[in-house]
Scaffold this motif. Structure first.
Motif, PDB file in Angstrom:
ATOM      1  N   UNK A  86      -2.990   6.758   1.715  1.00 57.10           N
ATOM      2  CA  UNK A  86      -1.585   6.457   1.424  1.00 57.10           C
ATOM      3  C   UNK A  86      -1.441   5.130   0.693  1.00 57.10           C
ATOM      4  N   UNK A  87      -2.227   4.132   1.116  1.00 54.85           N
ATOM      5  CA  UNK A  87      -2.139   2.806   0.499  1.00 54.85           C
ATOM      6  C   UNK A  87      -2.648   2.832  -0.939  1.00 54.85           C
ATOM      7  N   UNK A  88      -3.810   3.418  -1.176  1.00 60.41           N
ATOM      8  CA  UNK A  88      -4.389   3.393  -2.529  1.00 60.41           C
ATOM      9  C   UNK A  88      -3.841   4.493  -3.417  1.00 60.41           C
ATOM     10  N   UNK A  89      -3.210   5.505  -2.807  1.00 61.14           N
ATOM     11  CA  UNK A  89      -2.667   6.599  -3.600  1.00 61.14           C
ATOM     12  C   UNK A  89      -1.203   6.450  -3.954  1.00 61.14           C
ATOM     13  N   UNK A  90      -0.566   5.399  -3.432  1.00 57.83           N
ATOM     14  CA  UNK A  90       0.821   5.147  -3.779  1.00 57.83           C
ATOM     15  C   UNK A  90       1.829   5.828  -2.889  1.00 57.83           C
ATOM     16  N   UNK A  91       1.371   6.447  -1.795  1.00 59.76           N
ATOM     17  CA  UNK A  91       2.294   7.174  -0.918  1.00 59.76           C
ATOM     18  C   UNK A  91       2.762   6.342   0.267  1.00 59.76           C
ATOM     19  N   UNK A  92       2.220   5.136   0.420  1.00 53.13           N
ATOM     20  CA  UNK A  92       2.600   4.295   1.564  1.00 53.13           C
ATOM     21  C   UNK A  92       3.929   3.621   1.250  1.00 53.13           C
ATOM     22  N   UNK A  93       4.963   3.917   2.033  1.00 55.24           N
ATOM     23  CA  UNK A  93       6.290   3.384   1.735  1.00 55.24           C
ATOM     24  C   UNK A  93       6.953   2.771   2.966  1.00 55.24           C
ATOM     25  N   UNK A  94       6.132   2.213   3.868  1.00 57.43           N
ATOM     26  CA  UNK A  94       6.669   1.620   5.089  1.00 57.43           C
ATOM     27  C   UNK A  94       7.460   0.334   4.812  1.00 57.43           C
ATOM     28  N   UNK A  95       7.123  -0.363   3.754  1.00 56.93           N
ATOM     29  CA  UNK A  95       7.778  -1.627   3.425  1.00 56.93           C
ATOM     30  C   UNK A  95       7.669  -1.861   1.929  1.00 56.93           C
ATOM     31  N   UNK A  96       8.700  -2.478   1.324  1.00 50.84           N
ATOM     32  CA  UNK A  96       8.615  -2.751  -0.118  1.00 50.84           C
ATOM     33  C   UNK A  96       7.732  -3.950  -0.453  1.00 50.84           C
ATOM     34  N   UNK A  97       7.280  -4.687   0.567  1.00 47.22           N
ATOM     35  CA  UNK A  97       6.549  -5.922   0.299  1.00 47.22           C
ATOM     36  C   UNK A  97       5.042  -5.658   0.246  1.00 47.22           C
ATOM     37  N   UNK A  98       4.399  -6.151  -0.827  1.00 50.38           N
ATOM     38  CA  UNK A  98       2.985  -5.874  -1.017  1.00 50.38           C
ATOM     39  C   UNK A  98       2.112  -6.514   0.054  1.00 50.38           C
ATOM     40  N   UNK A  99       2.503  -7.677   0.588  1.00 47.47           N
ATOM     41  CA  UNK A  99       1.696  -8.284   1.631  1.00 47.47           C
ATOM     42  C   UNK A  99       1.637  -7.379   2.868  1.00 47.47           C
ATOM     43  N   UNK A 100       2.707  -6.625   3.116  1.00 49.39           N
ATOM     44  CA  UNK A 100       2.683  -5.677   4.227  1.00 49.39           C
ATOM     45  C   UNK A 100       1.745  -4.509   3.926  1.00 49.39           C
ATOM     46  N   UNK A 101       1.697  -4.104   2.666  1.00 46.79           N
ATOM     47  CA  UNK A 101       0.774  -3.029   2.296  1.00 46.79           C
ATOM     48  C   UNK A 101      -0.672  -3.486   2.461  1.00 46.79           C
TER      49      UNK A 101
END
Length: 257
Positions: free
Chosen positions: A144-159
């Motif tokens: 999800x993180x590397x594929x662009x599907x992770x949307x838990x937070x708009x902030x990149x530090x959270x990703x």
């Protein structure tokens, strides 16, 4: 304005990660929020002085080799994107930009923007990194993180923190600093050091552009003193370079000059 900084993970043995040899030269000299992730692993936020020129990619490689353990660093630009570098002692190497896509990033990455990776291959590379680190990765969250599907937070530090968790690391516990850099007793020198740092960085930039800086960019002895003091203060936060009493004495000595 979003968050700028580097999130660094390493396994420095008995040392604190900010005090480990070579870390300051590679990533910057200002450290905040050090975490113990158990089993010798640590995570810390790093910020360079304006005048510093970190060696981000080489620093990750050197840290992995020196500690004989995997290392990972993610430089986040304005909470919008991240340049992630991960290395292991056995030679595994990952360079990825988040978001992981083909379009060019609008932020300046000093060492350039890594090209996009096939998500499946990126997940496999991170799984190999985690395996060598002795962790239990979560392939679904990695994807999800590397594929662009992770949307838990708009902030990149959270990703980035989600990526670290997906590699098998716990949130950890914060290690309190030995010295508070925001101690009001040091405020005057910190303000002077900030202004001197900006001037020093401007002078360096002029030289980097092939020009000769004028005398107006030369730092005064007091400014040089403030920069040295700021370096000692930051080194004392987690490494014990000076006690608070010694730092106060240094402030008095500099004020008397």
């Amino acid at each position: 304005m979003g968050w700028y900084g580097t999130i660094l993970i390493g396994r420095p043995g008995e040392e604190r990660l900010p005090a480990y040899p070579g870390v300051r030269q590679a990533f910057g000299s200002q450290f905040r929020v050090l975490h113990d992730l158990d089993e010798g692993w640590q995570r810390v936020d790093v910020y360079p002085f304006y005048r510093e020129r970190p060696r981000f990619t080489a620093g990750v490689q050197q840290l992995a080799a020196a500690t004989d353990a995997p290392a990972l660093a993610a430089y986040v630009a304005e909470s919008s994107c991240a340049h992630v570098e991960a290395r292991t002692p056995k030679g595994a190497a990952i360079s990825i930009h988040l978001p992981n896509r083909h379009d060019a990033c609008s932020y300046r990455h000093r060492e350039g923007q890594p090209g996009p990776l096939v998500p499946r291959l990126a997940v496999e590379a991170f799984e190999a990194w985690a395996d060598e680190a002795g962790r239990s990765p979560d392939p679904a969250t990695l994807a999800a993180v590397v594929g662009g599907d992770w949307d838990e937070s708009p902030f990149m530090e959270d990703r980035v923190l989600a990526l670290i968790a997906a590699l098998g690391f716990p949130p950890g516990r914060e290690i309190p600093p030995l010295i508070d850099p925001d101690d009001e007793a040091f405020a005057a020198y910190r303000r002077l050091a900030f202004l001197a740092d900006v001037r020093a960085a401007t002078r360096i930039s002029i030289v980097e552009h092939g020009e000769t800086p004028g005398a107006e960019w030369d730092l005064s002895p007091r400014e040089h003193d403030s920069l040295r003091f700021s370096e000692i203060l930051e080194a004392s936060m987690y490494g014990g370079a000076r006690s608070r009493a010694q730092l106060l004495a240094e402030c008095e000595r500099l004020a008397a000059r």
